[in-house]
Design an enzyme around this catalytic site. Structure first.
Site: not given
Lengths: 395, 395, 395, 395
Positions: B89, B222, B296, B387
Site C-alpha cells: 500500500e 483467528k 502469523d 494517496h
C-alpha cells in the site's frame, strides 16, 4: 542502536533506483550490524515499486505452498484450480488441500456473490439534529447530482447508494461504490471527497452551517464492525456445500453428527465470547491467499468476519454454509501487478480485468475447504496430532 | 483449467527437496500455462521450510520499506529503531515514518505491557447445569494438579489461570498460558489437551458423565471477540504520548483541537458501527510488521482490535493512548527464523529468546505513529492528496 | 404449595366478570394462604381488561411521583409539562425533577424524531444462496404489490420499506411500517403475514421451493440488537441541550469540565464493557414513564439503548445530546386506555390520536433531564449521599 | 399548559402526608384540567412511600393475571406455584400459562443459579499505564484490607472479588458483592465508595497521583453489556427442560423438529442482528414478574439478556436451555414491601429474608414457559391468530 540516529538515506527525485535501495541496505548494516542478503535478493523490478511502498530496502520472502486441485461450482469460477497459499504456519496447506479434495469429490463448493461495493463514509456536522435530518432529506433528493459529482473523479467507480444514520447533530453517511476489478478504497475516497465538495457548494441556506469530515469512521476501514456484517464491505459472498456422511467418514474419520454438534457448541461459544466469526479459522485461508496475490494484508481485519450456518439433514449429510460479508479483493491495481503476486493470480487465471469475482469465488471455496477440514480434525481428535506432524518446529 | 485435473507432484519422504519443488513449478507451467520465475527465485533454504508450509513452490516477494528512526520509551525497547514494514500500500511507510518523527521528537511513545498470555478454550459437556457448576468448583479446587498435567507437555508454557463461564449445561473454560518468546497456540493446544485428559481420568463420579471438546470457540482463535477486548489474547499493550500543539501544527499543519474533535466524532461513529477498533488504522502497521517478521498473518484478525482514548489538555496538547488487547507475536519459532524474517527481526535487535516484549513494544510504538500521522492528515485535508502522490497506480 | 395443585378458576364465556375475578382471589387465599386486599382494591373496570390480560386477579399499585414542570422545545411538544413517573426507586423523581429545572431554565431540551417505524422480520428459506439472492431481486421488483397485500389487513399501518440481508440460503427481511399512534407490533405481524402469503402465492417457479417463518428474529422483538442502533425500532429520537457552565455550577455544584471528562471515561468504559447505552441511566426514565402511561414494560429491553455525545464548548458550556434509536411508544391502543394510564397521558395532553410524537418528545426530554442530573451528582460526589437521603429503606 | 408554570406543591418536612398528596392531585386538575380519580384511589399507606418515590400523587394500576400452576424442579423452588404477572399485553398470561402446563407435566423446569453478585465499578485515573498496572498489583495485594473497608458500611454486603481491566492510563475495576436478599445497587455503591476512600488514603507514593470515579460505567447499571453476558450482573441462572416430542405435538400442534429448525434460523438471525438475547421474548416474563413483585422495572434493561441453547435428541425430544446472566431481583427492600408487591411475593411464598434464590428460580421457570409456548405457536402458525383472539383491542 546508536544514540544519535541517522536519517534513512533518501535522494530527491527517485527513491526507487537500485542505487538508493542499495544505499539503504548498506545503511542498515552500518547502523544495526545486520546484513540483509535475503532481503536484498528480490527479483522485483524496482521501477514497479512506486505506489506500493516508500523507502524500499528489498522484499520479504514468504513461503508459498500449492493446494488443490479445487473443483469450483461458482458463477464466475468453474472447473479445477490450483491455489497458491503463502504462509508460515505448518499444517495449513495440507489441511486446506484435504478440504479441497473433499469438496472436489462432491462437485465443488457453490459460491454466490450477493453484492460487492466499496465504501467511504463522510460525516456531516450540523447545527442541530433537525438540520441534520433535513440534510438527509436533501441528500436523497439530490442523489443524481451527488452521484455525478462523485463520478467526475473516476472512470471506473460508480456511486450505487448512500446509507444514512442520524446520531446527535451529525449525519453519518456511507457512500457505496462499485469499483470494477480494484478494491477501490482510494478511488472511493477521492470520489466521496468530490461529492462532499459539491454538497458543500450547493447546500441550501436553510440547512444552516454544515461542515464535513471525509470519514466518520463507519466505513469501517481496516477494522471489523457489525455494520459490515449487516451491510457488507467489499464483497458479500456465500459458499455452500452438502457433505455426504459416508464421504466425510471415509476421508476424515469424523462423523457428521459429531461435527454438527461441535458446530452448535462453537456457535454458542462464539455468541458468549462476542466473536466476529462463528466459524473456525477463515482468517487462515484469507490471509494466505491475500498474501500470495498482492491483496492488502491489513484487510484481513475486515475480511475475517463470517457467519457459518449448518444443518444436519435427515440422512445425516451435512449442509454447510459460510457467509463472508466483507471480502476486500482486487485483480487489478495495488499489489496485484507485482512480480510473484501476478504469477499467483495467473496460476488461477485471475489476473487483470474482469476477474475479480472469479478470484473472490475461489477464495470463498478455499476458505470453506479449510473450515471443513479443521472441523473434522477437531472432532476426530487429530488436531493436536496433525500440528505435531506438520508443524514440528513451531512452539 | 484441464477437465481431468492432475494431482500436485509429491514424493514420499521429503517434499522439501529442491527437485520436488522444481517439479511442482514445472507442473504449474504445464497445467496452467503460467511460468513462475519470480516465485522460483527464492533464496530460502528449502530445508528450513518444513513446519512452515507443505507443497512449497517458492516464495511470495512482498516489498519492504524502512521506516524510522523511531525513538522508543518502553520498558523493554529503549533507544532508536529502524522498522522494516512489508506492504503493497503506497503512502503507508511514508505516513508511519512521519508519525515516528513526531514521536521521536517528544522522547518516544511510552509502552506498557499489561499482561501476556496465550489461550486454549476447552468446553466440557455435562448432564445438566448443576453438574456443570459442580465441575467448575472441582476445577478450581484441583488447579494445581491440572496445571501440573498441562505442563508435562512443554518446558516453556506455564498455565497461569483458567477463566470459566457457565452456559446451558456446558462449562466453557479458557486456559491462559505464558509462552516465553513464542506465540504459543500449538503449545497451548497440546498442554490444554493433556490437562483435559487428566481431568477426564480424575473426575469424581458424582459429577456424572462429562466429555470435552478441545476448543469451545472462546479462545477465540483467528477471529476477534469482545472477550479478547476484555481479557486479552496474546499481549495487552498500552502505548501513550503527549503531543504538543505547536509540534503537531508545525509538522502536520493540523490543529490538535481539530484532531481531538475528529477523534470524538470517530469514536461515536465506531460505537454506531459496532466496530472492533475505535482508532484509525492499526491493522496497517500490525500487518506490515507481522509480514516482515514472520508472524502469523492470520492473527491480524485478532490483533487489529484496539481502544483509543485521547484527552485535550488545558494547554491544547493532546494526550493520546491506544490499548491493543490482543497482539499475538513471537521472536522465536514459527516463521521468525526464515531468511528475510530473521533479518528484519535482527534489524530491530529482536530475534531470538528474551526479545518478544521488546518487539511488541516497537510494534505498539509503530502503530501509534501511524494513528497520529493519519489523524493529522485527515484533519489537514491531506489524506486524499497524499494517496494521490504516493499511491498513484492504486485505484 | 399443595401437592395436587388445583387449576385456576375459569368460566366459559367471560373470564373478566367481577365474580370470576373474585373467585380467583378467594382461590389464591385458599391455596396459598395469602389474602390480597390490595390487589383486589383496583378501580379498573373489569370490562376494559379484555385484550390486556387473561385470568385477571386485580392490579398492581405502583407509586407515581410528579416531576416537572419541564419546558419542552420539541416539534410536537412545546411549553411546560408535568410528568408522572411510576417507580419504586427512591431519589429517581427528585433527580429527574432537578434535571427538568435545569433544562427549563435554558428553554427546554430540543427534540427531533428522525424516523419512526415498527418492524416484523420474515425470513425466507431457499434452495441455495443464488435463489435467495434472486428472491431479493424479485421482492424489490414487486414491492408495490407486496405493500398492497400487507395493507389489506390494517387501515392504519403502511409498509414503508423492506430491509434485506442475505445469509446462507436464507433471505432475512425486515418490514418497516408506519403505525399511527399505536406501537403496532401486532398490526405489523398481521400485515407482514399477509404480505408473506401473497409472496408465497405469486413467486415465480424459477426461484425454486421457498418457505418462510414470520420472524427470523431480526425484528428484534423484546430484546436489544445492534441492528436497532443502526436502523431504529419504533422511534429514533434525538434530544439536545447546551448547558451553561455557571448554571450547572450553581444548580448542581458540578463543573462542566469535570462532567465532560467523566463522560469521556464512561464512554470508554462503555466500549470496554460492550454496552448497549453509553449514557447514564436512560432506562430509569423510560421505565417509569412507560409504566405510568400503559406502554409495554417489556419494551424497556429495546428502548433502553442509546448513544450519548457531548462536546465541551470553547466557553466551557456543555453541548449534550442523546440519541434514542428504539423508543416504542403509543398513545392509543394497548394499555394506554386503562384507568390510571389514561389519566397520566392526559396530564401531559398526550392521550389519543395524533399525540404519539408529542409523548415521545416529552419522554426524550425527561430522559435527558435524568442524564444531566445524575451526571452532575456523580461528579459533585453527591450520588451516594442523595440515595442515603431519599432512598433510606432501600438496601 | 400554562405559560407561567407553577411549582408542584411541596411542604417542608413530610411530603408523604395525605394532605400534600391530595394537594398535588388538585394541582394537577387545576393546572392540566385532568381529574385523577383512579390515580388517587390507591390503597398504599402513604407512610410507606418514603424511599420509593418523591412527590407522590397516587399509584398506577397495572392489571395482574394469574398464571400456573407451575411445577418447579429448582434447588430453592420446589413444588407448584401460582405466578402473578402484571401486564397490559393481551395473550401474555395465556401463553405463559400454556408453557407452564407443558413444563409441569414433565416434572418442572430444572433451575440452577451459577452465581449471584451485585457490582459497582470504580475507575482509577493514573499518571500513565505503568502506574495503572502497578495499582492493579497493589489492589490484589491489599484485597483483604479493601474488603474490610468496604464492609464497614453494610452488615449484609460482602465483597467477593474485584475484576480489573487496564485501558489507557485508567484502571477499570468491577467490585462484586454478595447482597443477601436485596438487589443491592445502593449497598454496593456505598461499600465501594468506602473502599475507594480507604484506597486513596493508603496508596503508596510511588504509584503517583491517582483519583477515582465511583462508576467507570462498566457496572453496567440500567443497561445491557457484553460484560454482563460473560461475568453476570445480579444472578446468572440456567433453566433447562427436555420436551418430549409427543407431548409438544399434542399440546401445541408443533413438531419438535420444526421448533428446532426455527431455533437455528433465529439464532443465526440473532447473530446477524447483533442481539442481546438469542431467545424469543424473555423480557415479557421478566417485566411482568418484576412489575408484580416490586422489582426495579428499569432493570429489565439488564435482565432481558440471555443465551438459548437447544438440542434435538435422537428420539426427537427437544433439550431446551436458557441462560439468564443478569437477573436483578430482591425479596426484601426497595419496592418489595409495598402493598400489592408484597402480596404477590407472598402468593409465591417469596417475601422476606432467605427467599431471593427461590424467587429467581420461579422467574427463570416462568421465562422458560414463555419461550416454549411462543416458539411452538410460531411454528404451528398460531401466533397471529392467538393475538387476534386474546388481544383484540391492541393494534
Amino acid at each position: 542502536m546508536s544514540d544519535t540516529p541517522k536519517s534513512i538515506p533518501r535522494i530527491s527525485g527517485n527513491n526507487f533506483q537500485p542505487e538508493i535501495i542499495k544505499a539503504r541496505q548498506d545503511f542498515i548494516t552500518a547502523e544495526t550490524g545486520t546484513s540483509v542478503p535475503h532481503l536484498s535478493a528480490t527479483t522485483i523490478d524496482p521501477s514497479t515499486l512506486k505506489g506500493n511502498v516508500e523507502n524500499p530496502i528489498g522484499a520479504a520472502q514468504i513461503p508459498i505452498g500449492l493446494a488443490g486441485p479445487l473443483l469450483m461450482n461458482g458463477e464466475h469460477a468453474k472447473g479445477h484450480f490450483y491455489v497458491p497459499m503463502a504462509t508460515t504456519e505448518g499444517t495449513l496447506v495440507a489441511s486446506y488441500s484435504r478440504g479441497m479434495r473433499i469438496l472436489s469429490q462432491i462437485g465443488g463448493p457453490k459460491t454466490t456473490i450477493i453484492e460487492r461495493y466499496m465504501q467511504r463514509a463522510p460525516v456531516f456536522h450540523c447545527e442541530d439534529a433537525r438540520k441534520a435530518r433535513g440534510l438527509g432529506e436533501w441528500l436523497r433528493a439530490n442523489f443524481a447530482s451527488i452521484k455525478a459529482a462523485a463520478e467526475t473523479t473516476t472512470s471506473v467507480g460508480k456511486l450505487s447508494h448512500i446509507e444514512e444514520y442520524g446520531v446527535s447533530r451529525m449525519w453519518y453517511t456511507r457512500f457505496n461504490f462499485t469499483t470494477g476489478d480494484a478494491a477501490g478504497q482510494n478511488m472511493c475516497g477521492k470520489a466521496a471527497d468530490a461529492a462532499c465538495r459539491w454538497i458543500m457548494k450547493n447546500l441550501p441556506a436553510d440547512l444552516g452551517k454544515i461542515t464535513y469530515t471525509l470519514s466518520g469512521a463507519i466505513d469501517t476501514d481496516k477494522k471489523h464492525s457489525h455494520l459490515n456484517t449487516l451491510h457488507s464491505r467489499g464483497a458479500r459472498v456465500v459458499v455452500e456445500a452438502v457433505l455426504p456422511r459416508d464421504l466425510i467418514k471415509s476421508m476424515t474419520r469424523a462423523e457428521t453428527r459429531d461435527m454438527y454438534r461441535a458446530r452448535q457448541v462453537s456457535m454458542l461459544g462464539g455468541m458468549l465470547a462476542g466473536t466476529t466469526n462463528n466459524g473456525v479459522h477463515a482468517a487462515n485461508g484469507i490471509a494466505s491467499l491475500f498474501l500470495a496475490t498482492g491483496q492488502d494484508e491489513a484487510n484481513v481485519a475486515e475480511s475475517q468476519a463470517g457467519l457459518t450456518y449448518v444443518e444436519l439433514l435427515e440422512n445425516d449429510d451435512l449442509y454447510w454454509s459460510l457467509t463472508l460479508p466483507s471480502i476486500i479483493a482486487a485483480t487489478y491495481g495495488g499489489g496485484t501487478g507485482l512480480a510473484t503476486q501476478r504469477e499467483c493470480l495467473e496460476i488461477m487465471g485471475c489476473y487483470g480485468s474482469g476477474k475479480v469475482e472469479k478470484f473472490i469465488e475461489i477464495l470463498a471455496g478455499t476458505v470453506l475447504a479449510g473450515e471443513i477440514s479443521l472441523s473434522a480434525a477437531v472432532v476426530a481428535n487429530e488436531w493436536v496430532e496433525s500440528h505435531d506432524k506438520h508443524g514440528r518446529n513451531r512452539p
